[in-house]
Motif scaffolding. Sequence first.
Motif, PDB file in Angstrom:
ATOM      1  N   PRO A   1       0.817  -1.232   0.000  1.00 62.60           N
ATOM      2  CA  PRO A   1       0.000   0.000   0.000  1.00 62.60           C
ATOM      3  C   PRO A   1       0.840   1.266   0.000  1.00 62.60           C
ATOM      4  O   PRO A   1       0.496   2.254  -0.660  1.00 62.60           O
ATOM      5  CB  PRO A   1      -0.822  -0.130   1.285  1.00 62.60           C
ATOM      6  CG  PRO A   1      -0.894  -1.583   1.533  1.00 62.60           C
ATOM      7  CD  PRO A   1       0.412  -2.129   1.087  1.00 62.60           C
TER       8      PRO A   1
ATOM      9  N   ILE B   1       2.256   1.543  -3.444  1.00 63.89           N
ATOM     10  CA  ILE B   1       1.183   1.811  -4.409  1.00 63.89           C
ATOM     11  C   ILE B   1       0.637   3.234  -4.253  1.00 63.89           C
ATOM     12  O   ILE B   1       0.293   3.890  -5.241  1.00 63.89           O
ATOM     13  CB  ILE B   1       0.048   0.760  -4.237  1.00 63.89           C
ATOM     14  CG1 ILE B   1       0.567  -0.616  -4.592  1.00 63.89           C
ATOM     15  CG2 ILE B   1      -1.162   1.113  -5.091  1.00 63.89           C
ATOM     16  CD1 ILE B   1       0.956  -0.820  -6.017  1.00 63.89           C
ATOM     17  N   ASP B   2       0.605   3.706  -3.021  1.00 61.01           N
ATOM     18  CA  ASP B   2       0.143   5.087  -2.799  1.00 61.01           C
ATOM     19  C   ASP B   2       0.991   6.074  -3.577  1.00 61.01           C
ATOM     20  O   ASP B   2       0.483   7.017  -4.191  1.00 61.01           O
ATOM     21  CB  ASP B   2       0.201   5.424  -1.300  1.00 61.01           C
ATOM     22  CG  ASP B   2      -1.173   5.243  -0.671  1.00 61.01           C
ATOM     23  OD1 ASP B   2      -2.115   4.978  -1.442  1.00 61.01           O
ATOM     24  OD2 ASP B   2      -1.280   5.350   0.552  1.00 61.01           O
TER      25      ASP B   2
ATOM     26  N   TRP C   1       2.881   5.209  -6.145  1.00 62.16           N
ATOM     27  CA  TRP C   1       2.782   4.863  -7.562  1.00 62.16           C
ATOM     28  C   TRP C   1       1.510   5.474  -8.188  1.00 62.16           C
ATOM     29  O   TRP C   1       1.539   6.060  -9.265  1.00 62.16           O
ATOM     30  CB  TRP C   1       2.792   3.334  -7.673  1.00 62.16           C
ATOM     31  CG  TRP C   1       2.708   2.777  -9.070  1.00 62.16           C
ATOM     32  CD1 TRP C   1       2.578   3.452 -10.237  1.00 62.16           C
ATOM     33  CD2 TRP C   1       2.739   1.395  -9.431  1.00 62.16           C
ATOM     34  NE1 TRP C   1       2.528   2.606 -11.296  1.00 62.16           N
ATOM     35  CE2 TRP C   1       2.628   1.332 -10.848  1.00 62.16           C
ATOM     36  CE3 TRP C   1       2.845   0.201  -8.719  1.00 62.16           C
ATOM     37  CZ2 TRP C   1       2.625   0.117 -11.535  1.00 62.16           C
ATOM     38  CZ3 TRP C   1       2.843  -0.974  -9.411  1.00 62.16           C
ATOM     39  CH2 TRP C   1       2.739  -1.026 -10.802  1.00 62.16           C
TER      40      TRP C   1
ATOM     41  N   GLN D   1      -5.139   2.463   1.418  1.00 64.21           N
ATOM     42  CA  GLN D   1      -4.618   1.884   2.656  1.00 64.21           C
ATOM     43  C   GLN D   1      -5.740   1.400   3.564  1.00 64.21           C
ATOM     44  O   GLN D   1      -5.596   0.389   4.236  1.00 64.21           O
ATOM     45  CB  GLN D   1      -3.740   2.896   3.372  1.00 64.21           C
ATOM     46  CG  GLN D   1      -2.275   2.688   3.015  1.00 64.21           C
ATOM     47  CD  GLN D   1      -1.370   3.589   3.791  1.00 64.21           C
ATOM     48  OE1 GLN D   1      -1.668   4.764   3.967  1.00 64.21           O
ATOM     49  NE2 GLN D   1      -0.272   3.061   4.254  1.00 64.21           N
TER      50      GLN D   1
ATOM     51  N   TRP E   1      -7.169  -3.029  -0.692  1.00 67.65           N
ATOM     52  CA  TRP E   1      -6.095  -3.162  -1.666  1.00 67.65           C
ATOM     53  C   TRP E   1      -5.349  -4.495  -1.551  1.00 67.65           C
ATOM     54  O   TRP E   1      -5.176  -5.219  -2.527  1.00 67.65           O
ATOM     55  CB  TRP E   1      -5.119  -1.993  -1.509  1.00 67.65           C
ATOM     56  CG  TRP E   1      -3.867  -2.193  -2.309  1.00 67.65           C
ATOM     57  CD1 TRP E   1      -2.656  -2.569  -1.852  1.00 67.65           C
ATOM     58  CD2 TRP E   1      -3.741  -2.075  -3.724  1.00 67.65           C
ATOM     59  NE1 TRP E   1      -1.761  -2.677  -2.871  1.00 67.65           N
ATOM     60  CE2 TRP E   1      -2.406  -2.375  -4.053  1.00 67.65           C
ATOM     61  CE3 TRP E   1      -4.630  -1.738  -4.753  1.00 67.65           C
ATOM     62  CZ2 TRP E   1      -1.919  -2.358  -5.344  1.00 67.65           C
ATOM     63  CZ3 TRP E   1      -4.138  -1.715  -6.054  1.00 67.65           C
ATOM     64  CH2 TRP E   1      -2.808  -2.029  -6.344  1.00 67.65           C
TER      65      TRP E   1
END
Lengths: 58, 1000
Positions: free
Chosen positions: A19, A22-23, A25, B235, B239
């Motif tokens: 996460p 990915i945040d 990204w 978050q 996910w």
Amino acid sequence: MYNYRVALLVVFGLYVFSPVVIDWWLAPNGAWYHPFAIWFLLIAAHIFVGFKRGSDEL
Amino acid sequence: MSFSLLQLSLIIIGYLFFLFSAAYVVDRGWIPKRIVRHPIVYVLSLGVYASAWAFYGSVSMAEQYGYGFLAYYLGISGAFLLSPILLKPILHITSTYQLSSLADLFAFRYRSRLAGVIVTLFTLAVALPLLTLQIAAVAESMHLLNAELPSSTLAFAFCLTMVLFAILFGARHVSPREKHEGLIFALAFESLFKLIAITVLGVIALFFVFDGSGDMQNWISSNQEQLISGHTSLQEGPWRTLLLVFFAAAVVAPHMFHVTFTENLNPQALRQASWGLPLFLLLMSLSVPPILWAGVYLNVDAPTEFYALGIGMALNSEALVIMVFAGGLAAASGVIIVTTLATAAMFLNHIILPSYTPSPRFDFYKWLLWTRRLLIASILLGAYWFYSMVSGNVEITLLGILAFVAAVQFLPGVLGVLYWPTANRWGLISGLTAGILVWLFTLLLPLAKLTLGWEYIIPLPATNMENWDVAAMGSFAINLVLFVVISSVTKQKGSERAAAEACSVDTVSRPSRKPLMASNSNDVIVSLSKPLGRYVAEREVHQALKDIGLPSYEDRPYALRRLRTRLEANLSGLMGPTVAHDIISCNLPFQKDAELSEDIYQIEQRMEGFHDRLSGLAGELDNLRRYHKQTLERLPMGVCSVSDEGEVLMWNAAMASLTQIAPKDVTGIRLNTVADPWGNMLQKFLHDDAIRQHKKRIEQQGRPHWYNLHKSIIQASGGQPGGTVILVEDQTETQMLEEELVHSERLASIGRLAAGVAHEIGNPITGIDCLAQSMRYETDNAEVLEMADQIQEQTKRVTRIVQSLMNFSHSGNQTTEHLPVNISTCIDEAIQLLRLSSQGRDIEYRNQCDPDWQVVGDSQRLVQVFINLLGNARDASPDFSCIHIFGYVDNYQVTLHVVDQGSGIAEDKLDHIFDPFFTTKEVGKGTGLGLALVHNIIEEHYGHISISSPVPEHIEDLQRSLSLDNTLPAKDSISANNAGACVTLRLPKVQNNLLEDDSE
């Protein structure tokens, strides 16, 4: 042979922290196609590494 | 904009018919195999993953989670990027053991029928929402294009159509073992079509709805608040869950397992797929954001999921709408066909066949085919029933989540197959059951309550679309914990351990070398005829023998063990591993009293297959093993190792060369069945107490050969099997040399004896000769005088013989000079001496040697050589014939040929012609020492002598070319009738430096 287990552990680690990665990204600040460009670079890197490794390993 | 039912039906039927035609063309072999098996086709066929979810559902996911919708694509991309450690080992197992589904894999690895049944039932729980999602997507999209038609009717008609096409695609063949090349090609075409459709739509959204990328970016910036207001944060949101379930989908989703492993036509293509599928999915997903934003921008009057269709309708473009509809149809139909086929196969192998096996009297293949067709129809109609229950109330994204979360419950079992050899069936069954129950009670039922309004007696957690990921991860965690804990505290059975070793990435399976009860392949057919019928048994045995490259009849124990393993694998492809294992165990048992030992040969063969994958210490050890194997293989002595049971385990190259028996023909068979004389000799030696035997004589190709045999016992210890290693040393050449030496020694002894006798006889003979001579002077009696003459005549003969013996025996003691000698002069001198004799006055001698040829030698002894050679030639020649002496010279030697026109020498006598006391003349006319003496003299001159009869062609040609005076006819009347003989001499030529020394 034991490299497989190490690789699985690395994958698990990436998954746990995904996460955060990915945040960054998928942050909506940049151009809309940025996430796809990074994804494409990852694929290109995989192709490059695959060619370097040689055909007999897979 | 509205389309009629006829138009929509034509689009669906037309598209599916076109797709089937593509598959049919491939099945008929009209498209070259290199195209059908090309990695691109495999990669595109994997695009079946991009189902209606990708085409329609992703847009809805993008609206809810923003870029979080990429989890659907990134999860499986991660699995394919890790294909060397995740997918490749599974492909290896499924292709080796002919496992066609996840249930097959689990039933094989965990040796549990119950595991197969549970996986099959749970797969149905995965397949039903998945199929419903596809049916709903097509039916809803049709309903969107024609609001008058009820969705349920459209869905039913679509289901019936898909039943027909699923059977056409996957259940036309008799044997399900065959790969469906046509299906894969059709799936590749589908993927390409949907990629083009969604890309075209994305481009239209980007450049026709918006004015390019910049314009869209500006619009996004100005509407940021509105766009992200409904987003769920990554978050906080699901996910991780999404990433996990889509990662696992690569292996555990029934349609992905089927395409990736069961239908794989080219194992090497997985390498290209590891980056090819992520690239395909990248292209598929690239259009999703523009479609979403274009839908919002155009304020499309359709659910978010169907923005793709709505944009075409908003733009009033029929062509675009038809293309998008066909793209969605392509996405949905591929998944429907493959999921149905895969689920039907699982039901057949794990539910129906174990509980009911048709009588051997029926055509088994036909029964299988019709049962499979019935299952396909039942599953699709079941999916329709499920659709009719949830229709209109459940979003297709929710159906997808339900399906994939159920499927992820198989992931611990899959990882156990590959990386945990001690995981066992109890761990798998308990973990899986718990996981699915938790999924049922925390996810399925609460969401059904939420969306369908179902009421339950028992209290359920308040799961909703915001917190479903907690329930999903909870079910997975409970599954995983139980799997680990139960596997750790319970023990595996022996058969499960063997299967675990066969599947595990880190180990090489260790097959046993127990002999089968069946003694040959015909016995195997008879045994299998009981459960399968004669026809099927024969066909399967012959197919298995063909698969492993063995002849149609086999009786070698090693080959029969391989046949048994292959039969189980092939039957597993036909009826599942559980039934196959039961049939093979019951009908092809091992001998009960036989000792269990490992099959070293098979282990080694399998290790060869792992060679490229070994690294570190294992790799070093493997290199060491290969080095030792090479050492034994290339040892210049024959090496053969035999197991305790008498099976040949090794037969090296030297052994193959000695015996003329190839290693592949002898490895694995019993030593006593090796072709004689080797089988008999080695078997006797194996059971003999002596550890070595010298010069064992055997006949090979009509000639005697001698071998030294050595053996050493390998004691069985520490799990290592015992046996005997036999070394075979060829002694034939040594033996021949020894025999020749003994023969020479015997001849030398005879020579010495003869010389002694000659010496002793010489004195009395001289006395007799003197007395006979005296007698002539003592009388005038004519009779007495004649008698004296006869005595003298006979004594001269005896003296001549004695002199010959003395000459021969003393020849080695004489000193031979080595001076330049004119060879032509020597020959002339010998001819002159022969002409003095009264014999052979009508014979003509032609010395055609160059007067300048000089050799190194002793002239007197060389004259003696030519007197003997020409004398023999004269004796063999008829009257008025001619003896030719000619030759040629090269850098080092002078070669001379003495050719006569006599009767020639028989072939069997040529080998002995230079032996002492050997003569072809009549008794009393020759001593048999002349040519022996010549041979000795020539050897003392460092020369070489040989004889041939008849005269060789090339010597005749040489002779003819030298006869420049044309006095010699090509074949005169004499030589035409006689074979003739040719003695060839080679003597060292005088070198220039020797001549110079001589002149000084």
